[in-house]
Design an enzyme around this catalytic site. Structure first.
Site, PDB file in Angstrom:
ATOM      1  N   CYS A  93       7.873  45.525   4.234  1.00 51.35           N
ATOM      2  CA  CYS A  93       7.702  45.220   2.773  1.00 51.35           C
ATOM      3  C   CYS A  93       7.714  43.257   2.251  1.00 51.35           C
ATOM      4  CB  CYS A  93       9.125  45.934   2.717  1.00 51.35           C
ATOM      5  SG  CYS A  93       9.494  47.114   3.029  1.00 51.35           S
ATOM      6  N   HIS A 109      12.630  43.241  -3.792  1.00 46.31           N
ATOM      7  CA  HIS A 109      12.204  44.738  -3.177  1.00 46.31           C
ATOM      8  C   HIS A 109      12.507  46.231  -3.073  1.00 46.31           C
ATOM      9  CE1 HIS A 109       9.739  47.541  -0.082  1.00 46.31           C
ATOM     10  NE2 HIS A 109      11.030  47.523   0.593  1.00 46.31           N
ATOM     11  N   ASN A 118       9.979  54.073  -2.335  1.00 46.43           N
ATOM     12  CA  ASN A 118       9.943  52.360  -2.151  1.00 46.43           C
ATOM     13  C   ASN A 118       7.790  51.951  -1.304  1.00 46.43           C
ATOM     14  OD1 ASN A 118       9.524  50.560   0.046  1.00 46.43           O
ATOM     15  ND2 ASN A 118      11.127  51.365   1.098  1.00 46.43           N
TER      16      ASN A 118
HETATM   17  N1  ACO Z   1      18.117  65.656   2.187  1.00 51.62           N
HETATM   18  C1  ACO Z   1      19.929  65.953   2.677  1.00 51.62           C
HETATM   19  N2  ACO Z   1      20.732  65.614   4.084  1.00 51.62           N
HETATM   20  C2  ACO Z   1      19.944  64.164   4.372  1.00 51.62           C
HETATM   21  C3  ACO Z   1      18.783  63.535   4.017  1.00 51.62           C
HETATM   22  C4  ACO Z   1      18.163  63.785   3.449  1.00 51.62           C
HETATM   23  N3  ACO Z   1      16.882  64.001   2.692  1.00 51.62           N
HETATM   24  N4  ACO Z   1      18.596  62.691   4.915  1.00 51.62           N
HETATM   25  C5  ACO Z   1      19.728  62.775   5.933  1.00 51.62           C
HETATM   26  N5  ACO Z   1      20.630  63.374   5.302  1.00 51.62           N
HETATM   27  C6  ACO Z   1      21.784  64.136   5.915  1.00 51.62           C
HETATM   28  C7  ACO Z   1      21.904  63.400   7.205  1.00 51.62           C
HETATM   29  O1  ACO Z   1      20.983  64.617   8.253  1.00 51.62           O
HETATM   30  C8  ACO Z   1      23.892  63.135   7.598  1.00 51.62           C
HETATM   31  O2  ACO Z   1      24.154  64.418   7.856  1.00 51.62           O
HETATM   32  P1  ACO Z   1      25.045  64.260   8.958  1.00 51.62           P
HETATM   33  O3  ACO Z   1      26.274  64.394   8.393  1.00 51.62           O
HETATM   34  O4  ACO Z   1      25.235  66.284   9.299  1.00 51.62           O
HETATM   35  O5  ACO Z   1      24.621  64.314  10.190  1.00 51.62           O
HETATM   36  C9  ACO Z   1      24.144  62.684   6.069  1.00 51.62           C
HETATM   37  O6  ACO Z   1      23.100  63.478   5.325  1.00 51.62           O
HETATM   38  C10 ACO Z   1      24.138  61.585   5.737  1.00 51.62           C
HETATM   39  O7  ACO Z   1      23.394  60.774   6.892  1.00 51.62           O
HETATM   40  P2  ACO Z   1      22.973  59.067   6.080  1.00 51.62           P
HETATM   41  O8  ACO Z   1      21.883  58.723   7.460  1.00 51.62           O
HETATM   42  O9  ACO Z   1      24.334  58.559   6.495  1.00 51.62           O
HETATM   43  O10 ACO Z   1      23.302  59.000   5.240  1.00 51.62           O
HETATM   44  P3  ACO Z   1      22.945  57.531   4.119  1.00 51.62           P
HETATM   45  O11 ACO Z   1      23.781  57.872   3.496  1.00 51.62           O
HETATM   46  O12 ACO Z   1      22.639  56.551   5.146  1.00 51.62           O
HETATM   47  O13 ACO Z   1      21.497  57.779   3.524  1.00 51.62           O
HETATM   48  C11 ACO Z   1      19.043  56.641   4.032  1.00 51.62           C
HETATM   49  C12 ACO Z   1      19.720  57.655   4.410  1.00 51.62           C
HETATM   50  C13 ACO Z   1      19.154  56.728   2.543  1.00 51.62           C
HETATM   51  C14 ACO Z   1      18.317  56.683   4.909  1.00 51.62           C
HETATM   52  C15 ACO Z   1      19.991  55.241   3.586  1.00 51.62           C
HETATM   53  O14 ACO Z   1      21.147  55.381   5.220  1.00 51.62           O
HETATM   54  C16 ACO Z   1      18.768  54.119   3.323  1.00 51.62           C
HETATM   55  O15 ACO Z   1      18.571  53.635   2.309  1.00 51.62           O
HETATM   56  N6  ACO Z   1      18.942  52.735   4.731  1.00 51.62           N
HETATM   57  C17 ACO Z   1      18.074  52.051   3.975  1.00 51.62           C
HETATM   58  C18 ACO Z   1      16.642  53.024   4.430  1.00 51.62           C
HETATM   59  C19 ACO Z   1      14.945  51.751   3.567  1.00 51.62           C
HETATM   60  O16 ACO Z   1      15.957  51.590   2.086  1.00 51.62           O
HETATM   61  N7  ACO Z   1      14.611  51.893   4.334  1.00 51.62           N
HETATM   62  C20 ACO Z   1      13.568  51.272   3.109  1.00 51.62           C
HETATM   63  C21 ACO Z   1      12.179  51.357   4.295  1.00 51.62           C
HETATM   64  S1  ACO Z   1      12.608  49.212   4.976  1.00 51.62           S
HETATM   65  C22 ACO Z   1      12.729  48.896   3.886  1.00 51.62           C
HETATM   66  O17 ACO Z   1      11.654  48.673   2.988  1.00 51.62           O
HETATM   67  C23 ACO Z   1      13.319  46.795   3.636  1.00 51.62           C
END
Ligand code: ACO
Length: 329
Positions: A113, A256, A286
């Site tokens: 990215c 980004h 993204n």
């Molecule tokens: N829909 C519903 N529930 C979901 C989903 C979904 N799509 N995905 C995960 N969950 C659930 C999980 O299973 C978990 O359930 P549990 O508590 O029963 O185990 C719960 O939601 C919470 O999961 P977390 O992983 O804690 O969710 P979080 O609040 O961290 O959100 C996310 C997840 C959106 C991926 C977040 O971690 C994030 O934004 N991370 C950054 C990732 C990113 O931006 N990557 C881009 C690529 S890298 C870059 O561009 C720099």
């Protein structure tokens, strides 16, 4: 003195869209969860035969038209992409061919990215040194090919698209210039975000048996979230310190577009006003290396960003890599 200015911008988003409602039918998720956790409502998906170089071409032609520079006047082509057309020839050479020109150095940049900011940084060095006059820098991605649509933690995030800048030499910094730039990488954080195939590491395995799983983006979402916020804050503080600026001397932050929540957390941590941040993830998702040129081109088109304004771009991505550029548009 030679200064590097953005002389033209362009972007391309494929016609087909994948909405949160579509994803609700594919995995156990909800529109509300996706919007709250990421700020995304839809993402664009490239057509079956649409390659990164095809999308790059559309964005580049727009940028060239705006800059009033003919393809044959380009001195260098840089294409940032996470998933190229093929391993060889590179996507930049493919783009060159599709632009109908020849005899122009053309290079792909692989920095996930952060790839576009790496490319822009390299381009500005060549312009400022007087080596080249006009350089095309593109970010282009067809991430749907490497997204696992059975994994709800990643498939909600990614979209396809392309963005392009033509950067040109000027002797008048009022017309545009790069004030500050910094690239960084943290190889020790590589396991937070990876795709293991295709690649020699995978091919060299004795039990080589490339499954589809290896071709998908794998991500430790929570750790990426924390690191992304920290990297953005560090890059912002460093840019201010190195240039002796205050936050009110930055007109726009073009980050980004990883996730809206990352950007809001950054604003909270640094007290940088959200009103001066370009949020463009809602209708694009993204788009990795395409996200910064795409969101900048769209912000200019929407009349938000204007000539003469000072813009800070900050990127972070797999590697982990990061980069920041402070420039006058
Ligand atoms: N829909 C519903 N529930 C979901 C989903 C979904 N799509 N995905 C995960 N969950 C659930 C999980 O299973 C978990 O359930 P549990 O508590 O029963 O185990 C719960 O939601 C919470 O999961 P977390 O992983 O804690 O969710 P979080 O609040 O961290 O959100 C996310 C997840 C959106 C991926 C977040 O971690 C994030 O934004 N991370 C950054 C990732 C990113 O931006 N990557 C881009 C690529 S890298 C870059 O561009 C720099």
């Amino acid at each position: 003195m030679n200064y590097c200015r953005i002389s033209g911008l362009g972007y391309y988003l494929p016609e087909k869209v994948l909405t949160n409602q579509d994803l609700e039918k594919m995995v156990d998720t909800s529109d509300e969860w996706i919007r709250q956790r990421t700020g995304i409502e839809l993402r664009h998906i490239a057509g079956e035969d649409e390659l990164p170089s095809d999308m790059a071409l559309k964005a580049s032609l727009q940028a060239l038209e705006q800059s009033q520079i003919k393809p044959e006047d380009l001195d260098f082509i840089l294409v940032a992409t996470l998933y190229p057309d093929q391993l060889m020839p590179n996507t930049a050479c493919e783009l060159q061919r599709k632009l109908g020109i020849s005899n122009v150095p053309s290079l792909d940049i692989s920095a996930a990215c952060s790839g576009f900011v790496y490319g822009l940084s390299i381009a500005s060095q060549y312009i400022q040194s007087g080596t080249y006059k006009n350089i095309l820098v593109v970010g282009t991605e067809t991430l749907h090919h490497i997204t696992n649509y059975e994994d709800r933690t990643t498939c909600i995030l990614f979209g396809d698209g392309a963005g392009a800048f033509v950067v040109s030499q000027t002797d008048d910094p009022q017309k545009g210039c790069v004030y500050h730039q910094e690239l960084q990488a943290y190889g020790d954080l590589g396991e937070l975000l990876f795709i293991s195939s295709p690649g020699a590491k995978q091919a060299a395995k004795k039990d080589f048996n490339t499954g589809k799983q290896d071709t998908y983006i794998h991500m430790d979402g929570q750790k990426v979230f924390r690191k992304a916020v920290q990297i953005m804050c560090d890059a912002y503080e460093k840019a201010l310190k190195d240039t002796g600026r205050t936050p009110d001397q930055i007109d726009w932050l073009v980050p980004h577009q990883a996730n809206e929540r990352i950007l809001k957390k950054f604003c909270k941590s640094t007290s940088f006003p959200e009103e001066k941040v370009i949020f463009d993830i809602k209708e694009t998702g993204n788009t990795s290396s395409a996200s910064i040129p795409l969101s900048m081109a769209r912000a200019v088109e929407q009349g938000k960003i204007k000539r003469g304004q000072d813009i800070l771009m900050v990127a972070m991505g797999g590697g982990m890599t990061s980069g920041s550029i402070l420039l006058r548009y």
